[in-house]
Write a protein that holds these residues in place. Structure first.
Motif, short mmCIF file in Angstrom:
data_model
loop_
_atom_site.label_atom_id
_atom_site.label_comp_id
_atom_site.label_asym_id
_atom_site.label_seq_id
_atom_site.Cartn_x
_atom_site.Cartn_y
_atom_site.Cartn_z
N ILE A 36 0.82 -1.21 0.00
CA ILE A 36 0.00 0.00 0.00
C ILE A 36 0.86 1.27 0.00
O ILE A 36 0.50 2.27 -0.64
CB ILE A 36 -0.98 -0.02 1.20
CG1 ILE A 36 -2.01 1.11 1.04
CG2 ILE A 36 -0.26 0.07 2.52
CD1 ILE A 36 -3.16 1.00 2.03
N GLY A 37 2.00 1.24 0.67
CA GLY A 37 2.87 2.42 0.72
C GLY A 37 3.40 2.80 -0.64
O GLY A 37 3.34 3.98 -1.05
N ARG A 45 3.57 0.04 -14.10
CA ARG A 45 4.25 0.28 -12.82
C ARG A 45 3.47 -0.33 -11.66
O ARG A 45 4.07 -0.81 -10.69
CB ARG A 45 4.44 1.78 -12.61
CG ARG A 45 5.45 2.38 -13.60
CD ARG A 45 5.74 3.83 -13.30
NE ARG A 45 6.33 4.02 -11.98
CZ ARG A 45 6.56 5.21 -11.44
NH1 ARG A 45 6.24 6.31 -12.13
NH2 ARG A 45 7.08 5.32 -10.23
N LEU A 46 2.14 -0.32 -11.76
CA LEU A 46 1.32 -0.97 -10.74
C LEU A 46 1.64 -2.46 -10.67
O LEU A 46 1.84 -3.02 -9.58
CB LEU A 46 -0.16 -0.75 -11.06
CG LEU A 46 -1.17 -1.49 -10.17
CD1 LEU A 46 -1.18 -0.91 -8.77
CD2 LEU A 46 -2.57 -1.43 -10.77
N LYS A 47 1.72 -3.10 -11.84
CA LYS A 47 2.04 -4.54 -11.88
C LYS A 47 3.44 -4.80 -11.34
O LYS A 47 3.67 -5.78 -10.62
CB LYS A 47 1.93 -5.05 -13.32
CG LYS A 47 0.53 -5.10 -13.87
CD LYS A 47 -0.29 -6.20 -13.23
CE LYS A 47 -1.68 -6.30 -13.83
NZ LYS A 47 -2.52 -7.29 -13.13
N ARG A 59 -0.09 12.81 -9.60
CA ARG A 59 -0.98 13.93 -9.26
C ARG A 59 -2.37 13.47 -8.83
O ARG A 59 -3.35 14.17 -9.01
CB ARG A 59 -1.10 14.91 -10.43
CG ARG A 59 0.21 15.57 -10.82
CD ARG A 59 0.00 16.70 -11.79
NE ARG A 59 -0.43 16.22 -13.10
CZ ARG A 59 -1.52 16.63 -13.71
NH1 ARG A 59 -2.31 17.52 -13.14
NH2 ARG A 59 -1.82 16.17 -14.90
N GLY A 60 -2.47 12.25 -8.29
CA GLY A 60 -3.75 11.72 -7.84
C GLY A 60 -3.92 11.84 -6.34
O GLY A 60 -2.99 12.18 -5.61
N ILE A 61 -5.15 11.56 -5.88
CA ILE A 61 -5.42 11.51 -4.45
C ILE A 61 -6.17 10.22 -4.15
O ILE A 61 -6.94 9.72 -4.97
CB ILE A 61 -6.27 12.73 -3.98
CG1 ILE A 61 -7.57 12.82 -4.78
CG2 ILE A 61 -5.49 14.01 -4.10
CD1 ILE A 61 -8.55 13.84 -4.23
N CYS A 62 -5.93 9.67 -2.97
CA CYS A 62 -6.62 8.46 -2.53
C CYS A 62 -7.83 8.89 -1.70
O CYS A 62 -7.67 9.54 -0.66
CB CYS A 62 -5.68 7.57 -1.71
SG CYS A 62 -6.46 6.03 -1.18
N GLN A 71 2.41 6.15 -3.02
CA GLN A 71 3.46 7.02 -3.55
C GLN A 71 3.30 7.19 -5.06
O GLN A 71 3.47 8.30 -5.60
CB GLN A 71 4.84 6.44 -3.22
CG GLN A 71 6.02 7.31 -3.63
CD GLN A 71 6.03 8.64 -2.89
OE1 GLN A 71 5.70 8.71 -1.71
NE2 GLN A 71 6.40 9.70 -3.60
N LEU A 72 2.97 6.10 -5.76
CA LEU A 72 2.75 6.15 -7.20
C LEU A 72 1.57 7.05 -7.55
O LEU A 72 1.63 7.87 -8.48
CB LEU A 72 2.51 4.73 -7.74
CG LEU A 72 2.11 4.61 -9.22
CD1 LEU A 72 3.23 5.13 -10.13
CD2 LEU A 72 1.76 3.17 -9.58
#
Length: 602
Positions: free
Chosen positions: A418-419, A461-463, A429-432, A423-424
């Protein structure tokens, strides 16, 4: 012919690579729809691209005959659907022609983001879902954990799941029986008026347009006069039939059936996907529910490498558009690249597939520009301008604000990652917005991210960060105002429009430096020094120089006075200054290709 009570219309939905196509192969085998000598893997994937990549691009209908345990014969109409998020429009069209769906879940990977999205699509269509836990033969399979995920994430009772292995043929009989028992039969309209939903179409160069239809009421037969309600056009049916899986002509298509109709339609533009087909003499009063129009998310310019192939490219895209209505295009021209087409796609994979089909099926060599999205530009005079190409961006003095499209992304990831993923998201430029548990050691992040930031490398990059265990799905979200600017690339003081892009102000300098660094490697040296600059309006953000080609003009001087050599050097210096003023920088075609390929990594 089968009465509606013994017809079942269903599709297969799942995340990418969870075994949809392999399961459809086994169903065809079990119902003896295909003789064993004709059987092959990925039978319904007719395109070479689908076989090579192992993905389904187009939905494929097929009609099967099944002898159930109750002694009755049933007609099973199956539609194998794509799994990638870019083709969710294709999935929604397929769902509208069905009463039920097989929800396939990998026993080793469990519920993924696209699984959740497909369940929501099916629920909105009021389809009955039969969960199938596939690949139970794998050493890492954990069906018990997947059943818990079904209950916790999708709110589907775990005991309803059928355990299967499509590769080994385990559980196929149970799946067929579940289809017959648990998926409701079609319910035709009682008035008997002809109504058929056009859920897809293809173009045959010899027979014209072939309509894929689901007959809701009445029956269709050769010689009938039919009306397409959206265009109010009348045609005569030349042939009707079903898919086995190739087209098999029939005497008629009755209520509840899924099949094809060939009428005297010669142009791809004559049919709209989602239209209602009815009788020309006794038409229905209202059309069936229409599909929501596909809205392109990604835009890219497509240019022929050979300018003489422009008309060939335009014709090829028109033909692709008949069985992929999500493609939209308009003509545009570029000083650097010549005449081309500005095309809209559902996503990056969709764009890649269309480009590859143009090269393979229509033999057009093309160059595609860097993908962009549609920005909403609010002008100082109160008007709103939609811009999908940096070249159409108005003068900065006329701009009040710029809003960019965002997406609501659903990321299903292992808890221990999750960390890195947060960061990704911040880097893009996103928000959770929220996090929630999704079973053992997994968490779902609901994020809001600018669409332009996830176009190219976000999923890769997620993968990589989750070692292959993360998955993503997204849906459009409202526009949001951001500090965006147009970045221009100047070569010897002249802007090169093909390299222009719209970026966040905070990233303009780094993006400009990366493009200039690449251009410095790609542009050959000239007889004069070339200045490469990245600029926003009149402000220069970065600069690189390409040195001039050296020539030893004093080589012919053997001895003599030093003033002779100085005179030659001064003459050379004046010539280079004059050449820089009037000279033209030749940028090779390879430079455009390389910049467009590598700009994603900047």
């Amino acid at each position: 012919m089968f009465p509606p009570a013994r017809i079942r219309n269903f599709c297969i939905i799942a995340h990418v690579d969870h075994g949809k196509t392999t399961l459809s192969d086994r169903l065809l085998q079990a119902t003896k729809t295909i003789p064993e000598r004709q059987m092959q893997d990925q039978l319904l994937d007719s395109m070479d691209l689908e076989r090579e990549r192992g993905i389904t691009i187009k939905a494929h209908p097929v009609t099967m005959r099944y002898e159930a345990e109750d002694g009755e014969s049933y007609q099973l109409n199956l539609i194998d659907t794509p799994g990638h998020v870019d083709f969710s429009y294709e999935v929604s069209r397929s769902l509208s022609a069905c009463e039920g769906a097989l929800l396939v879940i990998d026993a080793a990977q469990g519920v993924q983001a696209q699984t959740v999205a497909n369940v929501h699509l099916a629920t909105r269509q009021n389809l009955h879902l039969i969960p199938v836990i596939n690949k139970i033969d794998l050493p890492t399979a954990n069906p018990a954990a997947v059943k818990r995920q079904l209950e916790e994430v999708l709110a589907i009772p775990g005991e309803e799941a059928v355990l299967a292995s499509a590769k080994e043929g385990i559980g196929i009989a149970e799946i067929l029986e579940a289809v017959v028992r648990r998926i409701p039969p079609p319910q035709p309209f009682p008035d008997g008026i002809i109504r058929a939903l056009v859920f897809d179409s293809v173009f045959d160069p010899y027979r014209g347009v072939v309509l894929y239809v689901r007959v809701r009421s009445g029956e269709l037969a050769r010689g009938q006069k039919i009306l397409l309600m959206a265009t109010q056009s009348v045609y005569e049916i030349k042939e009707v039939g079903v898919f086995n899986p190739k087209m098999a002509p029939q005497e008629r298509l009755e209520a509840g059936a899924t099949g094809y109709v060939i009428a005297n339609m010669k142009s791809p533009l004559e049919v709209k996907i989602g239209d209602t087909l009815t009788s020309a003499h006794h038409p229905a009063s209202e059309p069936l529910a229409r599909f929501q129009e596909a809205r392109p998310m990604v835009f890219s310019g497509i240019y022929p490498l050979n300018p003489a192939d422009f008309e060939k490219l335009k014709t090829a895209l028109s033909k692709l558009q008949i069985n992929d209505p999500a493609i939209v295009f308009t003509q545009e021209s570029s000083a650097a690249l010549g005449s081309g087409l500005r095309c809209g796609f559902l996503g990056l994979l969709h764009m890649e597939i269309v480009q590859e089909r143009l090269r393979r099926e229509h033999e057009v060599e093309i160059l595609a520009t860097y993908p962009s999205v549609v920005y909403q530009v609010h002008l100082t005079n109160g008007k709103l301008l939609e811009v999908d190409n940096p070249l159409r961006m108005p003068d900065p003095s006329m701009i009040e604000s710029i809003a960019e499209p965002t997406v609501r992304a659903f990321l299903l990831i292992p808890t221990e990652r999750i960390g890195e993923i947060l960061q990704l998201v911040l880097e893009k430029r996103g928000i959770c917005e929220s996090t929630e548990s999704a079973g053992e050691n997994r968490v779902m992040l609901r994020c809001r991210i600018p669409l332009s930031e996830i176009l190219v490398d976000f999923n890769d990059r997620l993968k990589s960060l989750t070692r292959g265990y993360g998955s993503m799905d997204y849906e459009p979200a409202p526009y949001q105002t951001e500090d965006l600017i147009k970045l221009d690339i100047l070569v010897n003081g002249e802007p090169v429009e093909a390299f222009s892009c719209i970026v966040a102000r905070s990233r303009a300098e780094s993006r400009g430096r990366a493009i200039l660094s690449k251009l410095r490697e790609l542009i050959p040296r000239h007889l004069f020094k070339i200045a490469l600059q990245a600029a926003v309006g009149s402000k220069i953000l970065a600069r690189e120089d390409i040195g001039s080609v050296g020539k030893n003009v004093t080589a012919k001087c053997y001895g003599g006075d030093i003033t002779r050599k100085r005179k030659l050097l001064e003459k050379q210096k004046e010539g280079k200054k004059r050449m820089k003023t009037f000279g033209r920088v030749d940028i090779p075609q390879e430079a455009f290709l390389q910049i467009l390929k590598t700009e994603a990594g900047t």
